[in-house]
Design an enzyme around this catalytic site. Sequence first.
Site, PDB file in Angstrom:
ATOM      1  N   LYS A  84       0.845  -1.190   0.000  1.00 14.04           N
ATOM      2  CA  LYS A  84       0.000   0.000   0.000  1.00 14.04           C
ATOM      3  C   LYS A  84       0.883   1.245   0.000  1.00 14.04           C
ATOM      4  O   LYS A  84       1.903   1.268   0.691  1.00 14.04           O
ATOM      5  CB  LYS A  84      -0.837  -0.010   1.296  1.00 14.04           C
ATOM      6  CG  LYS A  84      -2.294   0.261   1.083  1.00 14.04           C
ATOM      7  CD  LYS A  84      -3.032   0.094   2.371  1.00 14.04           C
ATOM      8  CE  LYS A  84      -3.818   1.329   2.691  1.00 14.04           C
ATOM      9  NZ  LYS A  84      -4.645   1.188   3.884  1.00 14.04           N
ATOM     10  N   ASN A 123     -13.945   0.218  -1.900  1.00 16.14           N
ATOM     11  CA  ASN A 123     -12.684   0.450  -1.195  1.00 16.14           C
ATOM     12  C   ASN A 123     -11.528   0.249  -2.172  1.00 16.14           C
ATOM     13  O   ASN A 123     -11.460  -0.784  -2.845  1.00 16.14           O
ATOM     14  CB  ASN A 123     -12.580  -0.542  -0.025  1.00 16.14           C
ATOM     15  CG  ASN A 123     -11.279  -0.414   0.737  1.00 16.14           C
ATOM     16  OD1 ASN A 123     -10.507   0.517   0.514  1.00 16.14           O
ATOM     17  ND2 ASN A 123     -11.042  -1.342   1.626  1.00 16.14           N
ATOM     18  N   GLY A 179      -8.458   3.281  14.814  1.00 18.82           N
ATOM     19  CA  GLY A 179      -7.986   2.560  13.631  1.00 18.82           C
ATOM     20  C   GLY A 179      -8.313   3.297  12.344  1.00 18.82           C
ATOM     21  O   GLY A 179      -8.021   2.810  11.259  1.00 18.82           O
ATOM     22  N   SER A 181      -7.993   5.894   9.272  1.00 22.13           N
ATOM     23  CA  SER A 181      -6.885   6.568   8.594  1.00 22.13           C
ATOM     24  C   SER A 181      -7.375   7.740   7.746  1.00 22.13           C
ATOM     25  O   SER A 181      -6.576   8.533   7.287  1.00 22.13           O
ATOM     26  CB  SER A 181      -6.119   5.582   7.715  1.00 22.13           C
ATOM     27  OG  SER A 181      -6.968   5.068   6.711  1.00 22.13           O
ATOM     28  N   GLN A 182      -8.667   7.835   7.508  1.00 21.80           N
ATOM     29  CA  GLN A 182      -9.223   8.931   6.700  1.00 21.80           C
ATOM     30  C   GLN A 182     -10.138   9.784   7.570  1.00 21.80           C
ATOM     31  O   GLN A 182     -10.936   9.237   8.329  1.00 21.80           O
ATOM     32  CB  GLN A 182     -10.026   8.375   5.502  1.00 21.80           C
ATOM     33  CG  GLN A 182      -9.197   7.555   4.536  1.00 21.80           C
ATOM     34  CD  GLN A 182      -8.112   8.369   3.838  1.00 21.80           C
ATOM     35  OE1 GLN A 182      -8.197   9.596   3.724  1.00 21.80           O
ATOM     36  NE2 GLN A 182      -7.062   7.687   3.385  1.00 21.80           N
ATOM     37  N   HIS A 186     -16.990   8.148   6.794  1.00 22.74           N
ATOM     38  CA  HIS A 186     -17.259   6.978   5.949  1.00 22.74           C
ATOM     39  C   HIS A 186     -17.623   5.777   6.824  1.00 22.74           C
ATOM     40  O   HIS A 186     -16.945   5.492   7.801  1.00 22.74           O
ATOM     41  CB  HIS A 186     -16.044   6.634   5.077  1.00 22.74           C
ATOM     42  CG  HIS A 186     -14.802   6.338   5.852  1.00 22.74           C
ATOM     43  ND1 HIS A 186     -14.017   7.324   6.418  1.00 22.74           N
ATOM     44  CD2 HIS A 186     -14.199   5.170   6.181  1.00 22.74           C
ATOM     45  CE1 HIS A 186     -12.998   6.775   7.045  1.00 22.74           C
ATOM     46  NE2 HIS A 186     -13.081   5.453   6.930  1.00 22.74           N
ATOM     47  N   GLN A 188     -18.047   1.686   6.538  1.00 17.74           N
ATOM     48  CA  GLN A 188     -17.567   0.644   5.621  1.00 17.74           C
ATOM     49  C   GLN A 188     -18.436  -0.616   5.722  1.00 17.74           C
ATOM     50  O   GLN A 188     -19.042  -0.876   6.762  1.00 17.74           O
ATOM     51  CB  GLN A 188     -16.127   0.273   5.968  1.00 17.74           C
ATOM     52  CG  GLN A 188     -15.203   1.484   6.018  1.00 17.74           C
ATOM     53  CD  GLN A 188     -13.749   1.083   6.112  1.00 17.74           C
ATOM     54  OE1 GLN A 188     -13.248   0.300   5.308  1.00 17.74           O
ATOM     55  NE2 GLN A 188     -13.047   1.625   7.078  1.00 17.74           N
ATOM     56  N   THR A 295     -13.465  -4.016  12.926  1.00 13.49           N
ATOM     57  CA  THR A 295     -13.594  -5.429  12.553  1.00 13.49           C
ATOM     58  C   THR A 295     -12.876  -6.309  13.581  1.00 13.49           C
ATOM     59  O   THR A 295     -13.373  -7.365  13.964  1.00 13.49           O
ATOM     60  CB  THR A 295     -13.035  -5.693  11.136  1.00 13.49           C
ATOM     61  OG1 THR A 295     -11.657  -5.330  11.104  1.00 13.49           O
ATOM     62  CG2 THR A 295     -13.804  -4.938  10.071  1.00 13.49           C
TER      63      THR A 295
HETATM   64  P1  B4P Z   1     -10.464   3.841   7.984  1.00 13.74           P
HETATM   65  O1  B4P Z   1     -11.696   3.702   8.813  1.00 13.74           O
HETATM   66  O2  B4P Z   1      -9.901   5.221   7.968  1.00 13.74           O
HETATM   67  O3  B4P Z   1      -9.364   2.793   8.383  1.00 13.74           O
HETATM   68  P2  B4P Z   1      -9.265   1.201   8.205  1.00 13.74           P
HETATM   69  O4  B4P Z   1     -10.564   0.607   7.765  1.00 13.74           O
HETATM   70  O5  B4P Z   1      -8.653   0.649   9.443  1.00 13.74           O
HETATM   71  O6  B4P Z   1      -8.302   1.108   7.014  1.00 13.74           O
HETATM   72  P3  B4P Z   1      -6.801   1.632   6.862  1.00 13.74           P
HETATM   73  O7  B4P Z   1      -6.778   2.653   5.779  1.00 13.74           O
HETATM   74  O8  B4P Z   1      -6.235   2.011   8.195  1.00 13.74           O
HETATM   75  O9  B4P Z   1      -6.145   0.358   6.237  1.00 13.74           O
HETATM   76  P4  B4P Z   1      -5.401  -0.934   6.785  1.00 13.74           P
HETATM   77  O10 B4P Z   1      -4.091  -0.974   6.093  1.00 13.74           O
HETATM   78  O11 B4P Z   1      -5.447  -1.054   8.284  1.00 13.74           O
HETATM   79  O12 B4P Z   1     -10.849   3.450   6.535  1.00 13.74           O
HETATM   80  C1  B4P Z   1     -10.379   4.110   5.398  1.00 13.74           C
HETATM   81  C2  B4P Z   1     -10.874   3.301   4.227  1.00 13.74           C
HETATM   82  O13 B4P Z   1     -10.771   4.028   3.019  1.00 13.74           O
HETATM   83  C3  B4P Z   1     -10.078   2.030   4.065  1.00 13.74           C
HETATM   84  O14 B4P Z   1     -10.966   0.989   3.766  1.00 13.74           O
HETATM   85  C4  B4P Z   1      -9.185   2.372   2.900  1.00 13.74           C
HETATM   86  O15 B4P Z   1      -8.722   1.231   2.231  1.00 13.74           O
HETATM   87  C5  B4P Z   1     -10.132   3.210   2.071  1.00 13.74           C
HETATM   88  N1  B4P Z   1      -9.532   4.084   1.059  1.00 13.74           N
HETATM   89  C6  B4P Z   1      -8.347   4.747   1.124  1.00 13.74           C
HETATM   90  N2  B4P Z   1      -8.160   5.472  -0.014  1.00 13.74           N
HETATM   91  C7  B4P Z   1      -9.244   5.251  -0.804  1.00 13.74           C
HETATM   92  C8  B4P Z   1      -9.633   5.712  -2.110  1.00 13.74           C
HETATM   93  N3  B4P Z   1      -8.870   6.522  -2.838  1.00 13.74           N
HETATM   94  N4  B4P Z   1     -10.830   5.292  -2.603  1.00 13.74           N
HETATM   95  C9  B4P Z   1     -11.611   4.460  -1.896  1.00 13.74           C
HETATM   96  N5  B4P Z   1     -11.292   3.966  -0.663  1.00 13.74           N
HETATM   97  C10 B4P Z   1     -10.118   4.364  -0.122  1.00 13.74           C
HETATM   98  O16 B4P Z   1      -6.343  -2.100   6.214  1.00 13.74           O
HETATM   99  C11 B4P Z   1      -6.376  -2.386   4.831  1.00 13.74           C
HETATM  100  C12 B4P Z   1      -7.798  -2.636   4.397  1.00 13.74           C
HETATM  101  O17 B4P Z   1      -8.288  -3.822   4.999  1.00 13.74           O
HETATM  102  C13 B4P Z   1      -8.735  -1.542   4.822  1.00 13.74           C
HETATM  103  O18 B4P Z   1      -9.629  -1.370   3.784  1.00 13.74           O
HETATM  104  C14 B4P Z   1      -9.429  -2.102   6.038  1.00 13.74           C
HETATM  105  O19 B4P Z   1     -10.714  -1.536   6.213  1.00 13.74           O
HETATM  106  C15 B4P Z   1      -9.505  -3.558   5.657  1.00 13.74           C
HETATM  107  N6  B4P Z   1      -9.573  -4.462   6.810  1.00 13.74           N
HETATM  108  C16 B4P Z   1      -8.991  -4.316   8.024  1.00 13.74           C
HETATM  109  N7  B4P Z   1      -9.245  -5.383   8.802  1.00 13.74           N
HETATM  110  C17 B4P Z   1     -10.000  -6.218   8.068  1.00 13.74           C
HETATM  111  C18 B4P Z   1     -10.582  -7.482   8.294  1.00 13.74           C
HETATM  112  N8  B4P Z   1     -10.422  -8.107   9.460  1.00 13.74           N
HETATM  113  N9  B4P Z   1     -11.310  -8.070   7.307  1.00 13.74           N
HETATM  114  C19 B4P Z   1     -11.454  -7.439   6.117  1.00 13.74           C
HETATM  115  N10 B4P Z   1     -10.933  -6.252   5.823  1.00 13.74           N
HETATM  116  C20 B4P Z   1     -10.216  -5.629   6.791  1.00 13.74           C
END
Ligand code: B4P
Length: 338
Positions: A84, A123, A179, A181-182, A186, A188, A295
């Site tokens: 990432k 996502n 947890g 990051s944005q 939102h 999810q 989650t």
């Molecule tokens: P946040 O609420 O801010 O944070 P998060 O879900 O904990 O995800 P994080 O970004 O910290 O990612 P991580 O490496 O821990 O959510 C922000 C969301 O916006 C995320 O879903 C991110 O991917 C998404 N996003 C960022 N830029 C974007 C764009 N340009 N367009 C659309 N979406 C965008 O985890 C990696 C991923 O795995 C995350 O998606 C997380 O939600 C998911 N994840 C974590 N635990 C999981 C589990 N047990 N099972 C399935 N998925 C899981």
Amino acid sequence: MLPTRILTKQTPQIATKSILRANCFGSFIKMLPPLSDTFPDLIRSKFSSAVDAGSLTFTPSTEIDVPAGDLTFRVRVAPNLAQKPVPTREETAAPKPKFNPFLNPEPDLFLCDLGDRYSLILNKFSIVPYHFLCITKEFEPQRAPLSEEDLSATWECLQANVESGSRLLAFYNCGELSGASQEHKHVQFIPVPHDLRLLPDVALSYGIPVSKDAIGQFPTSHPGVAFAHFVLPVPKNPSTDDLVMRFSSLLARTLTTLREHGQRTISFNFAMTKDWMFVAPRGQESYGGVSVNATGMVGLLLAKSEEQLDFIKNTGPLEVTARVGLPRITEDEQQHDY
Ligand code: B4P
């Protein structure tokens, strides 16, 4: 606004009540139109085309079940999440204003609008297929609790049957230790297999205490789990008021727990299915290098390396989640806040 006022020493209970009114009972909202019956087809075709176009990074993962008493934590192991994008040394030295990916979502990721106020998008960095987000069209802060309209939108999204054999799990990471990051609001959604019993499913199997308030039930918690968490069942075909009353009840206890522990920032995780709502206050973002979001608190942990998986197995998922949550407080300490 929630964060700084709520923990004032003088009038914490009053602050809590006014927040609940302002966010949950303050205004009349329009009912949202239901999602189209073709939404599941749309999400499946958009997911494939976004992966093919390189607009969506799908990271393969493996799953390992780690038992913990009568609970099972499903740990997803995704070592390639390291791919990432992270800021380069130059970007860190001269940081730009933070990019908001939700203000103008990428067309390849856009699914549809939901009423006037929300858009649904895929996502960009998913580890489970069909992971989608409900974002506000205008900027709203992720550190704010869910409003009446947010809950209504969440309920509409939960009706979608995006994958056979699965139900949708909604989750909201609120505040800096949750947890998230944005910073743009939102909620999810990920599909979770029907046969996987998450922490709230098991907590509810112990029964729900009856109360005389409008909901008729007190929030319950799993007796074997050390971190504070609150669960309520959701009735069939709930009204928006039904959703708001439940969220308010869970949030009130969460805010009281944060205050009792002297937390200066308000962070909590919210999760919901068609059957229940869950809220857990947070005291830390990660433990032993393992970041935990909503989650994880309901039983789906993420390990970004084999070392993190070993840490979770050796430490135990209940200990990891207890370290990022907050210890439970007694019902007596809860009694004034709702
Ligand atoms: P946040 O609420 O801010 O944070 P998060 O879900 O904990 O995800 P994080 O970004 O910290 O990612 P991580 O490496 O821990 O959510 C922000 C969301 O916006 C995320 O879903 C991110 O991917 C998404 N996003 C960022 N830029 C974007 C764009 N340009 N367009 C659309 N979406 C965008 O985890 C990696 C991923 O795995 C995350 O998606 C997380 O939600 C998911 N994840 C974590 N635990 C999981 C589990 N047990 N099972 C399935 N998925 C899981």
